[in-house]
Design a protein around this motif. Structure first.
Motif, PDB file in Angstrom:
ATOM      1  N   MET A 120      22.770 -44.438 -74.543  1.00  0.00           N
ATOM      2  CA  MET A 120      22.735 -43.138 -73.877  1.00  0.00           C
ATOM      3  C   MET A 120      21.406 -42.935 -73.174  1.00  0.00           C
ATOM      4  N   THR A 121      20.340 -43.508 -73.733  1.00  0.00           N
ATOM      5  CA  THR A 121      19.029 -43.472 -73.085  1.00  0.00           C
ATOM      6  C   THR A 121      19.104 -44.135 -71.718  1.00  0.00           C
ATOM      7  N   ILE A 122      19.768 -45.279 -71.651  1.00  0.00           N
ATOM      8  CA  ILE A 122      19.926 -45.988 -70.387  1.00  0.00           C
ATOM      9  C   ILE A 122      20.724 -45.159 -69.395  1.00  0.00           C
ATOM     10  N   MET A 123      21.818 -44.552 -69.860  1.00  0.00           N
ATOM     11  CA  MET A 123      22.615 -43.700 -68.975  1.00  0.00           C
ATOM     12  C   MET A 123      21.783 -42.528 -68.453  1.00  0.00           C
ATOM     13  N   ALA A 124      20.978 -41.937 -69.333  1.00  0.00           N
ATOM     14  CA  ALA A 124      20.149 -40.799 -68.930  1.00  0.00           C
ATOM     15  C   ALA A 124      19.099 -41.191 -67.909  1.00  0.00           C
ATOM     16  N   ALA A 125      18.673 -42.455 -67.951  1.00  0.00           N
ATOM     17  CA  ALA A 125      17.621 -42.942 -67.040  1.00  0.00           C
ATOM     18  C   ALA A 125      18.174 -43.588 -65.786  1.00  0.00           C
ATOM     19  N   SER A 126      19.493 -43.571 -65.623  1.00  0.00           N
ATOM     20  CA  SER A 126      20.110 -44.378 -64.567  1.00  0.00           C
ATOM     21  C   SER A 126      19.653 -44.032 -63.153  1.00  0.00           C
ATOM     22  N   THR A 127      19.201 -42.798 -62.939  1.00  0.00           N
ATOM     23  CA  THR A 127      18.754 -42.416 -61.596  1.00  0.00           C
ATOM     24  C   THR A 127      17.230 -42.422 -61.459  1.00  0.00           C
ATOM     25  N   ARG A 128      16.535 -42.799 -62.514  1.00  0.00           N
ATOM     26  CA  ARG A 128      15.078 -42.739 -62.491  1.00  0.00           C
ATOM     27  C   ARG A 128      14.475 -43.889 -61.673  1.00  0.00           C
ATOM     28  N   PRO A 129      13.458 -43.619 -60.864  1.00  0.00           N
ATOM     29  CA  PRO A 129      12.846 -44.655 -60.025  1.00  0.00           C
ATOM     30  C   PRO A 129      12.276 -45.826 -60.817  1.00  0.00           C
ATOM     31  N   ARG A 130      11.591 -45.531 -61.922  1.00  0.00           N
ATOM     32  CA  ARG A 130      10.980 -46.628 -62.664  1.00  0.00           C
ATOM     33  C   ARG A 130      12.039 -47.498 -63.344  1.00  0.00           C
ATOM     34  N   PHE A 131      13.118 -46.882 -63.783  1.00  0.00           N
ATOM     35  CA  PHE A 131      14.217 -47.667 -64.345  1.00  0.00           C
ATOM     36  C   PHE A 131      14.769 -48.609 -63.284  1.00  0.00           C
ATOM     37  N   HIS A 132      14.998 -48.102 -62.087  1.00  0.00           N
ATOM     38  CA  HIS A 132      15.507 -48.939 -61.003  1.00  0.00           C
ATOM     39  C   HIS A 132      14.530 -50.057 -60.666  1.00  0.00           C
ATOM     40  N   ALA A 133      13.253 -49.778 -60.764  1.00  0.00           N
ATOM     41  CA  ALA A 133      12.249 -50.780 -60.419  1.00  0.00           C
ATOM     42  C   ALA A 133      12.232 -51.945 -61.391  1.00  0.00           C
ATOM     43  N   HIS A 134      12.628 -51.690 -62.645  1.00  0.00           N
ATOM     44  CA  HIS A 134      12.460 -52.724 -63.675  1.00  0.00           C
ATOM     45  C   HIS A 134      13.762 -53.274 -64.261  1.00  0.00           C
ATOM     46  N   ALA A 135      14.851 -52.563 -64.185  1.00  0.00           N
ATOM     47  CA  ALA A 135      16.090 -53.016 -64.831  1.00  0.00           C
ATOM     48  C   ALA A 135      16.849 -53.966 -63.919  1.00  0.00           C
ATOM     49  N   ALA A 136      16.933 -55.235 -64.336  1.00  0.00           N
ATOM     50  CA  ALA A 136      17.741 -56.202 -63.592  1.00  0.00           C
ATOM     51  C   ALA A 136      19.205 -56.068 -63.973  1.00  0.00           C
ATOM     52  N   ALA A 137      19.460 -55.716 -65.215  1.00  0.00           N
ATOM     53  CA  ALA A 137      20.816 -55.532 -65.747  1.00  0.00           C
ATOM     54  C   ALA A 137      20.682 -54.822 -67.078  1.00  0.00           C
ATOM     55  N   VAL A 138      21.810 -54.352 -67.609  1.00  0.00           N
ATOM     56  CA  VAL A 138      21.793 -53.659 -68.901  1.00  0.00           C
ATOM     57  C   VAL A 138      22.939 -54.142 -69.776  1.00  0.00           C
ATOM     58  N   LEU A 139      22.736 -53.999 -71.075  1.00  0.00           N
ATOM     59  CA  LEU A 139      23.784 -54.246 -72.062  1.00  0.00           C
ATOM     60  C   LEU A 139      23.934 -52.990 -72.895  1.00  0.00           C
ATOM     61  N   LEU A 140      25.133 -52.436 -72.908  1.00  0.00           N
ATOM     62  CA  LEU A 140      25.429 -51.215 -73.646  1.00  0.00           C
ATOM     63  C   LEU A 140      26.237 -51.578 -74.883  1.00  0.00           C
ATOM     64  N   CYS A 141      25.663 -51.347 -76.057  1.00  0.00           N
ATOM     65  CA  CYS A 141      26.307 -51.710 -77.322  1.00  0.00           C
ATOM     66  C   CYS A 141      26.765 -50.464 -78.069  1.00  0.00           C
ATOM     67  N   SER A 142      28.043 -50.385 -78.371  1.00  0.00           N
ATOM     68  CA  SER A 142      28.566 -49.330 -79.259  1.00  0.00           C
ATOM     69  C   SER A 142      28.051 -47.959 -78.871  1.00  0.00           C
ATOM     70  N   THR A 143      28.408 -47.520 -77.697  1.00  0.00           N
ATOM     71  CA  THR A 143      27.885 -46.257 -77.196  1.00  0.00           C
ATOM     72  C   THR A 143      28.960 -45.522 -76.413  1.00  0.00           C
ATOM     73  N   GLY A 144      28.635 -44.297 -76.010  1.00  0.00           N
ATOM     74  CA  GLY A 144      29.553 -43.479 -75.237  1.00  0.00           C
ATOM     75  C   GLY A 144      28.766 -42.487 -74.412  1.00  0.00           C
ATOM     76  N   SER A 145      29.432 -41.848 -73.480  1.00  0.00           N
ATOM     77  CA  SER A 145      28.733 -40.944 -72.569  1.00  0.00           C
ATOM     78  C   SER A 145      29.074 -39.471 -72.787  1.00  0.00           C
ATOM     79  N   SER A 146      30.150 -39.172 -73.501  1.00  0.00           N
ATOM     80  CA  SER A 146      30.536 -37.773 -73.745  1.00  0.00           C
ATOM     81  C   SER A 146      31.627 -37.734 -74.814  1.00  0.00           C
ATOM     82  N   ARG A 147      31.967 -36.526 -75.267  1.00  0.00           N
ATOM     83  CA  ARG A 147      33.053 -36.301 -76.240  1.00  0.00           C
ATOM     84  C   ARG A 147      32.871 -37.116 -77.525  1.00  0.00           C
ATOM     85  N   LEU A 148      31.635 -37.225 -77.969  1.00  0.00           N
ATOM     86  CA  LEU A 148      31.364 -38.030 -79.158  1.00  0.00           C
ATOM     87  C   LEU A 148      32.005 -37.437 -80.404  1.00  0.00           C
ATOM     88  N   VAL A 149      31.859 -36.138 -80.593  1.00  0.00           N
ATOM     89  CA  VAL A 149      32.414 -35.494 -81.787  1.00  0.00           C
ATOM     90  C   VAL A 149      33.939 -35.474 -81.723  1.00  0.00           C
TER      91      VAL A 149
END
Length: 321
Positions: A120-149
């Motif tokens: 979720m941290t990665i999703m939250a940072a997806s539009t951030r300039p520094r994230f774009h500058a450094h992230a070549a790719a991502v791996l999302l393990c056992s996560t979700g973006s909404s409706r968790l409960v």
């Protein structure tokens, strides 16, 4: 500050870092960061989930540090990072950007890996300039973006308002977890791990989770209960792979499938039969293998031209544990 508790021996004992540092972030937050492995090696950044710590990544860190530079950090309030009065998805993104800025050179690319709240941290940072500058790719393990409960199946009832309400009360509880007893381990195993998880894995996981202070667990539980990062998924333009456990009760497979469908450039959806929510601890070798594949393709190598320019169709595979 969180109590630091982990197993002392075996594959889940945290290895000693090459160096440790403290990184300042927004709202006065100070983050404990560790760097493992050769300084000039390809970089992998690991972001842990709710109630966990850098110790959660011990198996991956130990393996990868032989030929990668592994950067792990404690989310604010977890592990060795002091608690902060500010708990929000914006703070998660701020913290990841702060870690990237402090540990990577200006043009350096890395694979960024997140488990649960780390994803979720990665999703939250997806539009951030520094994230774009450094992230070549991502791996999302056992996560979700909404409706968790709403989607969690920890409470053994039919989906609906009653189960959602009870789940919210359980996950948002501020009751102390207490010592790591056989009963506590049984509860944790049921809620977060596959039925076949070995006792030493459950023990290591329980020690990590029980070390998180109840106030921190409660504060971040409130953030997760109202989570809505669907927009962050749509904005995550870098190649993104998804790994999830087929027996995950906290973030059931419906979340992984929604991520694969919503990501602009999904490069694989891997389902792990018999594995629960704690994929990096339950299936450490498989997670390491996926990390190595992504580093080879997107950090040190060249991704297929079609994937780089047009995205890719999600690949669904089932792997044994």
């Amino acid at each position: 500050m969180s109590r630091l508790t982990s197993v002392a021996t075996g594959p889940y004992a945290p290895p000693a870092p090459s160096r440790a540092l403290t990184v300042a972030s927004t709202g006065g937050a100070r983050l404990h960061v560790e760097v493992h492995g050769p300084e000039k090696a390809p970089a992998v950044v690991l972001s842990h989930g709710w109630t966990c710590s850098t110790a959660f990544w011990a198996a991956q860190t130990r393996d990868l540090a032989a030929d990668h530079r592994v950067i792990v950090y404690d989310q604010r309030g977890h592990g060795r990072s002091p608690a902060s009065p500010v708990c929000s998805t914006r703070a998660l993104a701020d913290d990841l950007e702060a870690v990237l800025a402090k540990t990577l050179s200006p043009k350096e690319k890395a694979l960024v890996v997140g488990h649960s709240m780390g994803g979720m941290t990665i999703m939250a940072a997806s539009t951030r300039p520094r994230f774009h500058a450094h992230a070549a790719a991502v791996l999302l393990c056992s996560t979700g973006s909404s409706r968790l409960v709403e989607e969690a199946s920890v409470v053994p009832l039919r989906a609906g308002r009653v189960r959602t309400w009870i789940t919210g009360q359980v996950l948002g509880s501020s009751v102390p977890l207490g010592p790591v007893t056989p009963v506590a381990k049984s509860i944790l195993k049921y809620a977060t791990m596959g039925a076949g998880s070995a006792p030493h894995v459950v023990e290591a996981c329980a020690r990590i989770v029980h070390a998180c202070p109840r106030t921190v667990r409660h504060a971040w539980g409130g953030v997760l209960a109202t989570l809505d990062l669907d927009h962050g998924v749509r904005e995550l333009q870098v190649p993104a792979a998804v790994v999830h456990g087929a027996s995950d009760r906290l973030t059931p497979p419906v979340h992984a499938r929604a991520l694969a469908a919503g990501l602009p450039n999904c490069v694989g959806l891997t389902e792990l039969p018999g594995i629960g929510h704690m994929t990096p601890m339950e299936a450490p070798d498989l997670v390491v293998r996926r990390i190595r594949e992504l580093v080879t393709t997107y950090v040190t190598g060249a991704a297929p031209e079609q994937e780089q320019e047009h995205g890719s169709t999600p690949v669904r595979s089932r792997e044994g544990a």
